[in-house]
Design an enzyme around this catalytic site. Sequence first.
Site, mmCIF file in Angstrom:
data_model
loop_
_atom_site.group_PDB
_atom_site.id
_atom_site.type_symbol
_atom_site.label_atom_id
_atom_site.label_comp_id
_atom_site.label_asym_id
_atom_site.label_seq_id
_atom_site.Cartn_x
_atom_site.Cartn_y
_atom_site.Cartn_z
ATOM 1 N N LEU A 12 -55.784 50.378 -71.505
ATOM 2 C CA LEU A 12 -57.103 49.943 -72.044
ATOM 3 C C LEU A 12 -56.347 48.888 -73.996
ATOM 4 C CD1 LEU A 12 -58.407 53.396 -71.081
ATOM 5 C CD2 LEU A 12 -58.504 51.116 -70.490
ATOM 6 N N ARG A 19 -60.548 52.674 -87.688
ATOM 7 C CA ARG A 19 -59.985 53.648 -89.144
ATOM 8 C C ARG A 19 -59.077 52.457 -89.403
ATOM 9 N NH1 ARG A 19 -59.280 59.013 -86.241
ATOM 10 N NH2 ARG A 19 -59.606 57.479 -85.051
ATOM 11 N N GLY A 84 -66.761 53.789 -73.356
ATOM 12 C CA GLY A 84 -65.636 54.356 -73.466
ATOM 13 C C GLY A 84 -64.170 54.522 -72.438
ATOM 14 N N ASN A 234 -53.987 55.490 -85.122
ATOM 15 C CA ASN A 234 -55.424 55.140 -85.762
ATOM 16 C C ASN A 234 -56.302 54.550 -86.810
ATOM 17 O OD1 ASN A 234 -56.704 56.261 -83.201
ATOM 18 N ND2 ASN A 234 -55.616 57.816 -83.577
ATOM 19 N N TYR A 393 -36.746 13.434 -99.932
ATOM 20 C CA TYR A 393 -38.068 13.369 -99.406
ATOM 21 C C TYR A 393 -38.945 11.905 -100.342
ATOM 22 C CZ TYR A 393 -42.861 14.439 -99.475
ATOM 23 O OH TYR A 393 -44.177 14.620 -99.192
HETATM 24 C C1 UD1 Z 1 -57.926 59.451 -75.696
HETATM 25 C C2 UD1 Z 1 -58.545 60.672 -75.103
HETATM 26 C C3 UD1 Z 1 -57.788 61.776 -75.967
HETATM 27 C C4 UD1 Z 1 -56.677 61.645 -76.461
HETATM 28 C C5 UD1 Z 1 -55.998 60.449 -77.309
HETATM 29 C C6 UD1 Z 1 -54.558 60.154 -77.081
HETATM 30 C C7 UD1 Z 1 -61.007 60.184 -74.039
HETATM 31 C C8 UD1 Z 1 -62.049 60.308 -74.185
HETATM 32 N N1 UD1 Z 1 -59.912 61.309 -74.875
HETATM 33 O O1 UD1 Z 1 -59.083 59.484 -77.192
HETATM 34 O O2 UD1 Z 1 -58.569 63.044 -75.004
HETATM 35 O O3 UD1 Z 1 -55.903 62.483 -76.939
HETATM 36 O O4 UD1 Z 1 -56.515 59.470 -76.405
HETATM 37 O O5 UD1 Z 1 -54.725 58.995 -78.016
HETATM 38 O O6 UD1 Z 1 -60.600 59.634 -73.520
HETATM 39 N N2 UD1 Z 1 -60.762 52.142 -75.403
HETATM 40 C C9 UD1 Z 1 -61.232 51.133 -74.533
HETATM 41 N N3 UD1 Z 1 -62.494 50.584 -73.832
HETATM 42 C C10 UD1 Z 1 -63.106 51.843 -74.363
HETATM 43 C C11 UD1 Z 1 -62.736 52.754 -75.469
HETATM 44 C C12 UD1 Z 1 -61.539 52.961 -75.422
HETATM 45 O O7 UD1 Z 1 -60.432 50.146 -74.432
HETATM 46 O O8 UD1 Z 1 -64.672 51.938 -74.530
HETATM 47 C C13 UD1 Z 1 -59.464 52.106 -75.359
HETATM 48 C C14 UD1 Z 1 -59.155 52.034 -77.102
HETATM 49 O O9 UD1 Z 1 -59.079 51.025 -77.789
HETATM 50 C C15 UD1 Z 1 -57.638 52.562 -77.241
HETATM 51 C C16 UD1 Z 1 -57.599 53.397 -75.881
HETATM 52 O O10 UD1 Z 1 -58.320 53.312 -75.027
HETATM 53 O O11 UD1 Z 1 -56.270 51.933 -76.850
HETATM 54 C C17 UD1 Z 1 -58.143 54.875 -76.909
HETATM 55 O O12 UD1 Z 1 -58.893 54.709 -77.238
HETATM 56 P P1 UD1 Z 1 -59.027 55.855 -78.660
HETATM 57 O O13 UD1 Z 1 -60.588 55.373 -78.682
HETATM 58 O O14 UD1 Z 1 -58.511 55.440 -79.683
HETATM 59 O O15 UD1 Z 1 -59.382 57.333 -77.254
HETATM 60 P P2 UD1 Z 1 -58.960 58.786 -78.823
HETATM 61 O O16 UD1 Z 1 -60.485 58.820 -79.132
HETATM 62 O O17 UD1 Z 1 -58.099 58.513 -79.485
HETATM 63 CA CA CA Z 2 -56.477 56.966 -80.245
#
Ligand code: UD1
Ligand code: CA
Length: 497
Positions: A12, A19, A84, A234, A393
Amino acid sequence: MPQPLLRTVVVLAAGEGKRMKSALPKVLHPLLGRTLLGHVLTAAEPLAADRTVVVVGHGADQVRAHLTEVAPQADAVLQAEQLGTGHAVRIALDAVADAAGTVVVINGDVPLLRPETVAALVEAHEGAGAAATVLAAEVPDPTGLGRIVRDAAGRLERIVEERDATAEQRAVREINAGIYAFDALRLRDALGKLSTDNDQGEEYLTDVFALLVSTGEPVAVHVAVDHTETLGCNDRVELAALRRLLRDRVNEGWMRTGVSILDPATTWIDVTVAVDRDAVIDQNTQLRGGSVVGAEAVVGPDVTLIDTVVGAGASVLRSHAVQAEVGPGASVGPYAYLRPAARLAERSKVGTFVEVKNSELGVGAKVPHLSYVGDATIGAKANIGAATIFVNYDGVNKHRTTVGEAAFVGCDTSLIAPVEVGAGAYVAAGSAISQDVPPGALGVTRAPQRSIEGWVARKRPGTASAAAAERAAAAAGGESISVDEGQTVEDAPGDAR
Ligand code: UD1
Ligand code: CA
């Protein structure tokens, strides 16, 4: 019928990483030799997945371009709107209709994850025949992370995000690392049932666990031994903390293979570098990219090597090198700058305040002080005097200079390319050489010296120099000091030591 895919990896990487406050997508930030995404893809490599899918969104073009470079076998799938982590995985699975068996999902921002840990997670998951397994860890500070909620018997009940958690759930220090193994079919089914009924109005991948539990499917928790592997990134403060942890891990790894690292806290070695036994890495040293340090070489203090190869027993002191080769037993610095295609053969020397670019130094050749060597071939055992400039040069084009074996170039010489100094030839100090010097000849372009007697007394009367000259004349018996007509050309060469 085509074979179903037995292992699919989904990374993902669509989030912006707000941030980080950066024009660069978060997953492309570098960390000791790889991007965050590059580290994650490397950790997944031993799974030998049939398909690797990377979900891209923010900075999709940049992330795609990076993937072509580091993981051409991976497919990018666009998540145009970041709705999400559950939504992201749903889109990924839509792109791999034939995914069966295990789907491993990894957040793109957990770069310290070890390949062994992902492998152990998948093994535990497949061995137990679970519908879903989450990698968890006990962390000292769970702030901001999803919590593992277990029932009285210790079985996983659900994963709850901090912002949706009760005070009691927030007190839990066991967190979701964002790395999971799923049974493909049951994952696909659960993803279709996700709601957005949470504080962020997003589809949470983590809700898949409660959904599976509610239908009696077996879910499991795999606890990571080393919680630092699960740390996410983050903001840039966290990125710096991860960099320190990875630095220590890499340094410890090299020390255990027999490398001396004198000050691990100031030694930064990219994960892509190789160092041989009994090399000594002194403080404030960075080894980057594809650099290689040979056995018993001494590098540092205060050295940066980028994509540079240092041979066995060589020494590099307080210097900067990019795409250079330092031969076995060669010596560089202090204060040298080696630029791309600087190639130093065995036992050659590039000394203090010397810059070398696109040039070869033969075996035992020496450029000890204050020189610029550009586009040159210097023969074995040649000696280049202090302050020699290879004038490569002409304002439009670059030209080459060749200095033959055991030639001797006097100090403060300009070698104006294209030009050749033959084997065993000498060049007089202070010459500007624009024509070839035949082997064994002396090249000299210096004007004969004149000394104009009494000049200081006439032109600088009343100065300290005039007074000193007067005293010297008196000491010499009232006569003025006799001055030579000038050095003869036969005496002309000069070297500085
Ligand atoms: C997520 C988890 C959380 C966990 C944490 C660990 C969920 C809902 N929560 O939270 O339980 O403790 O990771 O680091 O999954 N991303 C996408 N598409 C989206 C949203 C996110 O590709 O629509 C990717 C982001 O780029 C990232 C990863 O998913 O690489 C995690 O997303 P992020 O928003 O960082 O999740 P957290 O709030 O950290
Ligand atoms: Ca994260």
